[in-house]
Design a protein around this motif. Sequence first.
Motif, PDB file in Angstrom:
ATOM      1  N   UNK A   1      82.747  -1.586 -72.412  1.00 28.82           N
ATOM      2  CA  UNK A   1      81.491  -2.384 -72.125  1.00 28.82           C
ATOM      3  C   UNK A   1      80.330  -1.204 -71.259  1.00 28.82           C
ATOM      4  N   UNK A   2      81.233  -0.469 -70.523  1.00 30.97           N
ATOM      5  CA  UNK A   2      80.543   0.521 -69.127  1.00 30.97           C
ATOM      6  C   UNK A   2      79.631   1.122 -70.817  1.00 30.97           C
ATOM      7  N   UNK A   3      80.484   1.671 -71.531  1.00 31.73           N
ATOM      8  CA  UNK A   3      80.214   2.887 -72.907  1.00 31.73           C
ATOM      9  C   UNK A   3      78.524   2.797 -73.384  1.00 31.73           C
TER      10      UNK A   3
ATOM     11  N   UNK B   1      81.973  11.006 -69.143  1.00 30.18           N
ATOM     12  CA  UNK B   1      83.237  10.785 -69.077  1.00 30.18           C
ATOM     13  C   UNK B   1      83.210  10.072 -67.479  1.00 30.18           C
ATOM     14  N   UNK B   2      82.795   9.783 -66.987  1.00 32.66           N
ATOM     15  CA  UNK B   2      82.041   9.195 -65.299  1.00 32.66           C
ATOM     16  C   UNK B   2      82.574   7.452 -66.075  1.00 32.66           C
ATOM     17  N   UNK B   3      81.994   6.842 -67.328  1.00 33.99           N
ATOM     18  CA  UNK B   3      82.406   6.029 -67.699  1.00 33.99           C
ATOM     19  C   UNK B   3      83.426   5.212 -68.427  1.00 33.99           C
ATOM     20  N   UNK B   4      84.587   6.781 -68.718  1.00 35.67           N
ATOM     21  CA  UNK B   4      85.593   6.363 -68.710  1.00 35.67           C
ATOM     22  C   UNK B   4      87.071   6.269 -67.672  1.00 35.67           C
TER      23      UNK B   4
ATOM     24  N   UNK C   1      75.888   5.726 -61.055  1.00 33.98           N
ATOM     25  CA  UNK C   1      76.307   4.907 -61.777  1.00 33.98           C
ATOM     26  C   UNK C   1      77.622   4.088 -61.581  1.00 33.98           C
ATOM     27  N   UNK C   2      78.883   6.151 -61.354  1.00 37.67           N
ATOM     28  CA  UNK C   2      79.972   5.715 -61.299  1.00 37.67           C
ATOM     29  C   UNK C   2      80.759   5.205 -60.027  1.00 37.67           C
ATOM     30  N   UNK C   3      79.757   5.496 -59.342  1.00 33.48           N
ATOM     31  CA  UNK C   3      80.521   4.490 -58.198  1.00 33.48           C
ATOM     32  C   UNK C   3      80.289   3.162 -58.086  1.00 33.48           C
ATOM     33  N   UNK C   4      79.166   2.889 -58.595  1.00 28.52           N
ATOM     34  CA  UNK C   4      78.969   1.361 -58.826  1.00 28.52           C
ATOM     35  C   UNK C   4      79.175   0.611 -58.755  1.00 28.52           C
ATOM     36  N   UNK C   5      79.835   1.321 -60.441  1.00 31.20           N
ATOM     37  CA  UNK C   5      80.945   0.248 -61.432  1.00 31.20           C
ATOM     38  C   UNK C   5      82.244   0.279 -61.249  1.00 31.20           C
ATOM     39  N   UNK C   6      82.302   1.154 -60.501  1.00 31.20           N
ATOM     40  CA  UNK C   6      83.158   1.394 -59.625  1.00 31.20           C
ATOM     41  C   UNK C   6      84.156   1.383 -59.028  1.00 31.20           C
TER      42      UNK C   6
END
Length: 611
Positions: A488-490, A475-478, A439-444
């Motif tokens: 939003x991600x949190x 932490x990936x969402x931050x 997910x960290x790669x997708x949303x980023x």
Amino acid sequence: MTLTDDRPELGYDDPYLFETAAVQPSAFVRWIIGDTDYADLAARIANGDADEPYPYSRRGLGLMRWRNDHPHTLRAVTEAAGDPWWREALSSSARGLKGAGGGRMSTVPAPIEYEATSVQMCGLNPWAIGAAAPSAGTIVGQHAVTDDAVSCDPFAYFRDNHIANPSMFVLSLPGLGKSTLIRKILIGACGWGQTPIIAGDIKGEYIKLTRLMGGQIITLGHGGGHLNPLAGGALGQAVVRAIAARNIETDPDRIVELDELIATAKISIRTRQINAVCALVELIRYDTHSVKAFENSLIGIALRELYSEAGGFSYENPPLLKDLYNRIDTGSPAMWQAAYKTESKGYREAITELMQALGALTSGPLGDIFADHTTQPIDLDAPMICIDVSSLDRGDTTLKAAVMLSCWADAYGTVEAAHLLADAGLDRQRLFLMALDELWQVIGAGPGMVARVNEITRLNRTDATGLLMITHTGRDLETLPTEADIKTAKGFIDRAGMVVCGGLPIGEVERLSGELKFTAAEADMVTSWSRGAALRGSERRTARAPVGRGHFLIKVAKDNTPGIPIRTVLTDVEIETGVHDTNARFAEYFSGRNVESPALDDDASQMAGAY
């Protein structure tokens, strides 16, 4: 010297039973027994109104002697208290219990069993926490405490009202089996008739599984296929089928119903096309500004003219980005009006930036993917769909973001197409399970991805779509660029129907305390799974798996409700095919040192095929 007792003998039904006058114990025994009414004491003990005296005290010795001398009276007292006769408190000997029903027993009667809820029994040894283990849906392993079979199925949990929406958020450190758990869930989804979609397999971890399940693999990237953002996709093909059904329909009410569905679908297709082009343009302009209002209008007008009779394009023969480029470049009175220009010179000045962005989409690395017709349209009848983007250059964030946005738009268009066909009565109602690994790669990946995932998390229940979101830690969402995207991600964790935690560090458990409540035992369990394997001496060359590999805690509520600790179990077929082996590139290294691949759980090889 003898003592006599002239008290009258009473019947067994009398609440107070005494020794008969014929009994004449010695003075010493009389001193031991004393004046206690042992019949009354035994009756009160049987009823729970008095405690058993200490066996070697004066009253304890007297009560034991009375029980040995009056077995029938003791039975009457015990039966009056409600317990069966074989549960009498009789004294024991070398040959067994004394009295009626005593002696040696070849068969021991089963004890009385009581049933209670996990809430009522919580805290009684050995059930320190609740141990509910749902087995409805896809079974992925065993309960870590009771060894019961446990399912982890968002759709089954949603159907049984365990969770409010069919979505799941998975958190765990690398190498502890997150992807293995997700693949087991996807395999079960295929068995239940659902359609898993991996809309953007960044690391290529689901290609082998999709191939084994007979699914469709769509490859995008350098040297791969093409994706036309202006094609109608599966939704466009569904509109074609609906139009064909409408043309042969004779029922007037049915014709009106189909016309409404077709009109709604066409609007949805046009909106998705405009949004797709605008999102790609924004990615090109990430360091300048977003799409202007009149530019959005120009794109919509150009698409309408391209799909008109004069334009010559249709859902069977969709236009390309270069056709959109040429149409906007040529212009029309409607476009001039949208740009608020009355002459071609002023119009060309207004569209310069838009044309530059569209030109970048039709040439260079982006053009290799978006400048031609879609190579492999999504097949609605495929049991599993995987869009492989693992060949993309990981350093080219613009290209990766553009491809991911287009993949998600195409995948969700497929979901809408299935619902359109079901509403039109042309196909069965389908359920989709969308997996969003890394997910960290997708949303980023770029602007718009957080909003796209956020839209799905809010509407997946309405769209009959399950959602699996997987990442390493909160932490990936931050790490997103803007504060708005971070907030939003949190919210993804808050809105997830269920949260599954593998091995996590202590700091991560504390960080999640605002969204997820852990008991002290659960926190210790989750953090203990983050440790590596115990060290061995150099003479033992076989590798051990980390302690927490394959272990997860399923939290179906955000309050203090106890979670479900499980360990995944691999079947013989999964082990033989190596579908879960994500360390394939280390195979030669492991075999060269006579080391087992740590991709498989130690317990899994012993317990394979357990269910």
